[in-house]
Design an enzyme around this catalytic site. Structure first.
Site, PDB file in Angstrom:
ATOM      1  CG  ASN A  26      30.013  38.532  35.412  1.00 50.19           C
ATOM      2  OD1 ASN A  26      29.726  37.840  36.394  1.00 50.19           O
ATOM      3  ND2 ASN A  26      30.598  39.712  35.514  1.00 50.19           N
ATOM      4  NE  ARG A  28      33.889  38.288  37.778  1.00 55.91           N
ATOM      5  CZ  ARG A  28      33.384  39.154  38.620  1.00 55.91           C
ATOM      6  NH1 ARG A  28      32.161  39.586  38.469  1.00 55.91           N
ATOM      7  NH2 ARG A  28      34.103  39.605  39.608  1.00 55.91           N
ATOM      8  CG  HIS A  79      38.201  43.297  41.679  1.00 53.93           C
ATOM      9  ND1 HIS A  79      38.292  44.045  42.818  1.00 53.93           N
ATOM     10  CD2 HIS A  79      36.897  43.243  41.363  1.00 53.93           C
ATOM     11  CE1 HIS A  79      37.079  44.423  43.204  1.00 53.93           C
ATOM     12  NE2 HIS A  79      36.207  43.945  42.324  1.00 53.93           N
TER      13      HIS A  79
END
Ligand code: ADP
Length: 401
Positions: free
Chosen positions: A9, A94, A183
């Site tokens: 990420n 991500r 999210h």
């Protein structure tokens, strides 16, 4: 032999990672590199069962250097968990914005990278470092699958009646201006866990998820599908956040630019980094500091907590209406999992909606637990999120296919 997945990420100046052994979903190692591209780079690395964190301080000029150091650390005799890079079988990345191109995770190829790049305009802070991370990992591990997992994907079930803004339609046609939501990986994870904890089939479950971290968003989820979510075209809309204002009168953007003499970049910075709980309280962006200041009598800190809580309540009411009822509300992320007082404040006086918290049960942190009163019609679940696990699972599934 195990199937190890590396989850990466990359933020604008950070690299977070975890290595999973997917045979039993164990986390072999995890870490965070801070201040990438800024003097004072620090890597904090922890092995499974590691008692102490390993700290490596060495300036990294960019993400590709940073990733190289992470891989060296993972394979080093001193701090490593694998002997050789060949033990990593796939990498999950991500990616914040996939616009309306991806409703799920995908194997990364040239076309996918192009789309991630096409989204730079709508996610200037997030997608460029995400792509840098992908490029760096592909360069160092060229022969294994790389998978992109998008923050926006889970929200792609939203209908136009929920994602359109009341702006001239051409803006949507020309620039894809609409609500996307973020999210998503976290909302997805807690949705699955909530159905299990409620002991209901996902299809028959109506829940409201509250991801309350530094960034914060809520989602109304019916039968596992997102109906609406509080973040919009960018992650600036919705709840009050650590440093982001959330919902404001849009005219204020013009007003602030005029009065403070700010250009578009500066006003973007003002609303994203200087506003929210930090701007309102003048204390900190961290709710632990704000709670402490409020307890010590700081009135602006007290006001900040009230404004924060009222905004969350506002969305609970709105989403109850959109869902026409609800089986459970779910608290997750930094505050949701840990801030006992704030959970209590949010649930206070919602008896009419069937939400009643048990103050004793609510004295819990970081564990999956139902903190609702026995006679609460709506269950109140605390569920620690695990976005990395979702990324690792998707990466594993897609790589094996
Ligand atoms: P991120 O969005 O950066 O991933 P997290 O989900 O880790 O953030 O949430 C971090 C935030 O959670 C902190 O900035 C802090 O405001 C809040 N937080 C964590 N623990 C507590 C606590 N015990 N009380 C109040 N707030 C907390």
């Amino acid at each position: 032999m195990g199937f190890n997945v590396l989850v990466v990420n990359c933020g604008s100046s950070s690299i977070k990672y975890q290595v999973f052994d997917m045979t039993d979903e164990r986390v072999l190692a995890q870490g965070l590199m801070d201040r990438v591209g800024i003097p004072g780079t620090k890597l904090t690395h922890k092995r499974e069962n590691g008692t102490a964190d390993t700290i490596i301080q060495k300036d990294m000029s960019d993400h590709s250097q940073g990733i190289k150091l992470v891989l060296e650390t993972l394979t080093s005799a001193e701090h490593g968990v694998i002997k050789d890079l060949a033990e990593i079988k796939a990498v999950g990345h991500r990616v914040v914005h996939g616009a309306d191109y991806f409703a799920g995770s995908v194997l990364i190829n040239a076309e996918v990278k192009q789309v991630i790049q096409d989204c730079f305009d709508i996610a200037p802070l997030h997608n460029p470092p995400n792509l840098m991370g992908i490029e760096a990992c592909q360069y160092l591990m060229p022969d294994i699958p790389h998978v992109a997992v998008f923050d926006t994907a889970f929200h792609q079930t939203m209908e136009p009646a929920h994602y359109m803004y009341a702006l001239p339609y051409e803006l949507y046609e020309k620039y894809k201006v609409r609500r996307y939501g973020f999210h998503g990986t976290s909302h997805y994870y807690v949705t699955q866990r909530a159905a299990a904890l409620l002991n209901k089939a996902l299809e028959d479950t109506k829940i409201i998820t509250l991801h309350l971290g530094n960034g914060a968003s809520m989602a109304a989820i019916d039968g596992g599908k997102v109906i609406n979510t509080s973040m919009g075209y960018t992650p600036l809309e919705g709840l009050v956040m650590g440093t982001r204002c959330g919902d404001i009168d849009p005219y204020l953007v013009i007003f602030i630019m005029e009065k403070l003499n700010l250009n578009p970049d500066e006003v973007n910075d003002y609303l994203n980094k200087k506003s929210g709980a930090l701007g309102l309280s003048g204390v900190s962006s961290d709710f632990r500091d704000i709670t402490e200041a409020a307890e010590a009598g700081n009135q602006r800190a007290q006001l900040t907590l009230q404004v924060y809580v009222n905004r969350v309540k506002f969305y609970i009411g709105a989403y109850m209406a959109l869902l026409n009822g609800c089986d459970g509300i779910v608290f997750t992320a930094g505050l949701g999992e840990n801030a006992i007082d704030i959970r209590e404040m949010i649930c206070e006086d919602l008896g009419f909606l069937g939400i009643k918290i048990d103050k004793e049960k609510n004295k819990t942190r970081g564990k999956e637990v139902d903190v609702a009163d026995d006679d609460s019609r709506v269950r109140i679940l605390v569920i620690p999120t695990n976005e990395e696990l979702v990324i690792a699972r998707d990466t594993y599934t897609i790589s094996k296919a």
